[in-house]
Design an enzyme around this catalytic site. Structure first.
Site, PDB file in Angstrom:
ATOM      1  N   VAL A  11      32.840  34.520  26.565  1.00 14.75           N
ATOM      2  CA  VAL A  11      32.529  35.358  27.727  1.00 14.75           C
ATOM      3  C   VAL A  11      31.119  35.076  28.241  1.00 14.75           C
ATOM      4  CG1 VAL A  11      32.138  37.752  28.467  1.00 14.75           C
ATOM      5  CG2 VAL A  11      34.173  37.177  27.148  1.00 14.75           C
ATOM      6  N   CYS A 267      41.240  39.124  21.225  1.00 12.97           N
ATOM      7  CA  CYS A 267      41.118  40.400  21.959  1.00 12.97           C
ATOM      8  C   CYS A 267      42.210  41.422  21.641  1.00 12.97           C
ATOM      9  CB  CYS A 267      41.074  40.120  23.448  1.00 12.97           C
ATOM     10  SG  CYS A 267      39.563  39.282  23.937  1.00 12.97           S
TER      11      CYS A 267
HETATM   12  P1  NAD Z   1      32.118  35.037  20.758  1.00 17.00           P
HETATM   13  O1  NAD Z   1      32.202  35.379  19.332  1.00 17.00           O
HETATM   14  O2  NAD Z   1      32.748  33.793  21.267  1.00 17.00           O
HETATM   15  O3  NAD Z   1      30.588  34.999  21.226  1.00 17.00           O
HETATM   16  C1  NAD Z   1      29.635  35.951  20.881  1.00 17.00           C
HETATM   17  C2  NAD Z   1      28.264  35.294  20.916  1.00 17.00           C
HETATM   18  O4  NAD Z   1      27.247  36.288  20.777  1.00 17.00           O
HETATM   19  C3  NAD Z   1      28.029  34.292  19.769  1.00 17.00           C
HETATM   20  O5  NAD Z   1      27.631  33.056  20.305  1.00 17.00           O
HETATM   21  C4  NAD Z   1      26.928  34.931  18.925  1.00 17.00           C
HETATM   22  O6  NAD Z   1      26.078  33.982  18.304  1.00 17.00           O
HETATM   23  C5  NAD Z   1      26.199  35.752  19.977  1.00 17.00           C
HETATM   24  N1  NAD Z   1      25.400  36.863  19.443  1.00 17.00           N
HETATM   25  C6  NAD Z   1      25.722  37.742  18.454  1.00 17.00           C
HETATM   26  N2  NAD Z   1      24.722  38.624  18.278  1.00 17.00           N
HETATM   27  C7  NAD Z   1      23.758  38.320  19.180  1.00 17.00           C
HETATM   28  C8  NAD Z   1      22.482  38.885  19.501  1.00 17.00           C
HETATM   29  N3  NAD Z   1      22.013  39.970  18.874  1.00 17.00           N
HETATM   30  N4  NAD Z   1      21.752  38.296  20.479  1.00 17.00           N
HETATM   31  C9  NAD Z   1      22.221  37.199  21.123  1.00 17.00           C
HETATM   32  N5  NAD Z   1      23.400  36.628  20.874  1.00 17.00           N
HETATM   33  C10 NAD Z   1      24.172  37.185  19.924  1.00 17.00           C
HETATM   34  O7  NAD Z   1      32.702  36.310  21.525  1.00 17.00           O
HETATM   35  P2  NAD Z   1      33.523  36.331  22.900  1.00 17.00           P
HETATM   36  O8  NAD Z   1      34.920  35.883  22.669  1.00 17.00           O
HETATM   37  O9  NAD Z   1      32.714  35.700  23.975  1.00 17.00           O
HETATM   38  O10 NAD Z   1      33.596  37.915  23.158  1.00 17.00           O
HETATM   39  C11 NAD Z   1      32.447  38.655  23.504  1.00 17.00           C
HETATM   40  C12 NAD Z   1      32.875  40.038  23.948  1.00 17.00           C
HETATM   41  O11 NAD Z   1      33.690  39.950  25.128  1.00 17.00           O
HETATM   42  C13 NAD Z   1      33.729  40.779  22.911  1.00 17.00           C
HETATM   43  O12 NAD Z   1      33.436  42.155  23.010  1.00 17.00           O
HETATM   44  C14 NAD Z   1      35.155  40.523  23.393  1.00 17.00           C
HETATM   45  O13 NAD Z   1      36.047  41.529  22.987  1.00 17.00           O
HETATM   46  C15 NAD Z   1      34.969  40.549  24.913  1.00 17.00           C
HETATM   47  N6  NAD Z   1      35.962  39.766  25.654  1.00 17.00           N
HETATM   48  C16 NAD Z   1      36.379  38.570  25.179  1.00 17.00           C
HETATM   49  C17 NAD Z   1      37.301  37.819  25.926  1.00 17.00           C
HETATM   50  C18 NAD Z   1      37.807  36.489  25.418  1.00 17.00           C
HETATM   51  O14 NAD Z   1      38.809  36.007  25.938  1.00 17.00           O
HETATM   52  N7  NAD Z   1      37.170  35.878  24.425  1.00 17.00           N
HETATM   53  C19 NAD Z   1      37.775  38.322  27.148  1.00 17.00           C
HETATM   54  C20 NAD Z   1      37.290  39.532  27.614  1.00 17.00           C
HETATM   55  C21 NAD Z   1      36.379  40.264  26.860  1.00 17.00           C
END
Ligand code: NAD
Length: 441
Positions: A11, A267
């Site tokens: 995201v 998700c």
């Molecule tokens: P992800 O695990 O791919 O990425 C999360 C990132 O955040 C990682 O790179 C991690 O290193 C970083 N991170 C963690 N703690 C941190 C901090 N304190 N400071 C800076 N960076 C930090 O997660 P994602 O799939 O991108 O999902 C993120 C959010 O979006 C979740 O809540 C998820 O439910 C939501 N979401 C995901 C999708 C999807 O398709 N993946 C779609 C809609 C919503």
């Protein structure tokens, strides 16, 4: 505008690259120094069509930059938080990453020189109802000299088409008490939302719930059609015909009405569990959502029973089998909560050998399945079915729609278990292959 995006996962990176493409100056922050190092060289740590080009282009024109230091983004004043919100064992949502990101920002705010202007934080991570209010309390406790608005701006993109989804959203939802935050958000999204004008302003609570309810509703459609598919397996008929018949009604629509082995991914499973937990905290029993989860958990077993019905444990233990697709869906390398992975783990102790083919997700699958000794990974569809007894399809990759069917004639038992209903039944019977789909009679 100058903005910061916190988190560079699926995201965060899409949000950062797309806002940069729309002409903003974006700083993307991640605590993973390794990730930031490779992103600085335009190397994307995961597969997402179109994203690498966007990152490369915007790095070059300096609209996009990467850092692991919050201090580098302190002048931006507009922050989008996109860190993970995974599930805890208890089923509750782990908000540690989110609160850590907020704490890091607040710490920088306090140390910043420019203490007189307002900051705006937008939470894109999926969060349970009540989280925005919790963050607001945290901010108040800091007794800052300036105000910080906290808003919910949930993300609805789909992995595999994330860039397109971000650039052509069905809607943009902003849940906020701050008129300035709403104005900033509208301005930022204007280039992509002006045509449809589906910019939805809500309270923070509504916005938080819209995201959870949307995912729960889509998941319920999948569990619904999977339940109906059991009926066609028993009485005859074809679930694809039923989908067309039902889906032609505009009130129902045919999207997310594909029968299969159930939903996985990063998700739906965690968001449904998180939602159930929120209901529990409110002392409400979410019967429908619990049923959606139960039907989904059972669907994998239902599919596996199709195999167990035809092979005794002894027979199965001598079989080499092929699995096509290991990601949780097509066009992604994401294997989080992938049903394909679960099927491999269930079958591995029962069969002699498993050949796996997936065009994109093999690297992640290798890590996840490294403790299974009877697994091998194949680079082509043809090599994966060679010397195999039967084929199991677990991902809806487009390449499984059209490939050289002749290669299936090498399957020694002439059997295919199609967990995604990809193959044409008539074509299979012409090849004298016994075909087992979901709800296809
Ligand atoms: P992800 O695990 O791919 O990425 C999360 C990132 O955040 C990682 O790179 C991690 O290193 C970083 N991170 C963690 N703690 C941190 C901090 N304190 N400071 C800076 N960076 C930090 O997660 P994602 O799939 O991108 O999902 C993120 C959010 O979006 C979740 O809540 C998820 O439910 C939501 N979401 C995901 C999708 C999807 O398709 N993946 C779609 C809609 C919503």
């Amino acid at each position: 505008m100058k903005i910061s995006v916190i988190g560079s996962g699926y995201v965060g990176l899409v949000t950062a690259a797309c806002f940069a493409e729309l002409g903003n100056k974006v700083t993307c922050i991640d605590i993973s120094k390794q990730k930031i190092q490779s992103l600085k060289q335009s190397k994307i740590p995961f597969y997402e069509p179109g994203l690498e080009n966007l990152v490369e282009k915007n790095l070059k024109c300096k609209n996009l930059s990467f850092t692991s230091k919050y201090a580098d983004a302190i002048e931006d004043k507009i922050y989008f938080i996109c860190v993970g919100t995974p599930q805890r064992k208890s089923g509750s949502v782990n908000l540690d990453y989110l609160f850590a990101a907020i704490d890091s920002l607040l710490k920088e705010f306090q140390q910043g020189i420019d203490q007189d202007s307002k900051r705006h934080i937008f939470i894109k991570s999926t969060i349970p109802p009540g989280t925005i209010r919790k963050i607001e309390k945290k901010v108040l406790l800091r007794k800052l000299n300036f105000s910080v608005s906290i808003s919910s701006n949930p993300e609805f993109l789909k992995e595999g088409s994330a860039v397109n989804d971000f650039m052509k959203p069905d809607r943009v939802v902003i849940g906020s008490d701050s008129n300035t935050a709403k104005k900033i958000c509208k301005e930022l999204y204007k280039p992509i939302i002006w045509k449809s004008n589906r910019f939805i302003e809500t309270t923070p609570e509504s916005s938080e719930i819209i995201k959870y309810a949307s995912n729960a509703f889509l998941a319920t459609k999948i569990s619904f059609i999977n339940e109906i598919a059991k009926l066609t397996d028993f009485y005859g008929g074809d679930i694809n015909e039923i989908r067309s018949g039902m889906g032609s009604d505009v009130r129902i629509n045919p999207n997310f009405l594909y029968a299969g082995i159930g939903f996985g991914g990063s998700c739906f499973p965690k968001d449904l569990t998180g939602l159930i937990h929120s209901f529990k905290k409110a002392k409400i029993n979410p019967e429908l959502i619990k049923a959606t989860v139960n039907v989904n958990n059972e669907q994998k077993e239902y599919f596996l029973r199709k195999i167990y019905k035809l092979y005794s444990p002894k027979e199965l233990s001598k079989k080499t089998i092929t699995i096509w697709g290991i990601a949780f869906k097509s066009n992604t390398d994401d294997i989080r909560e992938s049903v394909g992975i679960k099927i491999v783990k269930a079958l591995s102790p029962k069969v002699a050998k498993i050949n796996i083919y997936d065009a994109i997700a093999i690297k992640n699958a290798k890590n996840e399945l490294s403790n299974l000794s009877n697994i091998s990974f194949n680079k082509t569809l043809a090599s994966s079915v060679k010397n195999s007894h039967f084929l199991v399809i677990t991902t809806d990759s487009k390449e499984f729609w059209s490939f050289d069917h002749d290669l299936l004639t090498t399957l020694q038992d002439n059997r295919i278990f199609d967990g995604r209903n990809m193959l044409d039944i008539d074509a299979m019977s012409a090849l004298e292959i016994e075909y087992f789909g979901i709800g296809r009679g």
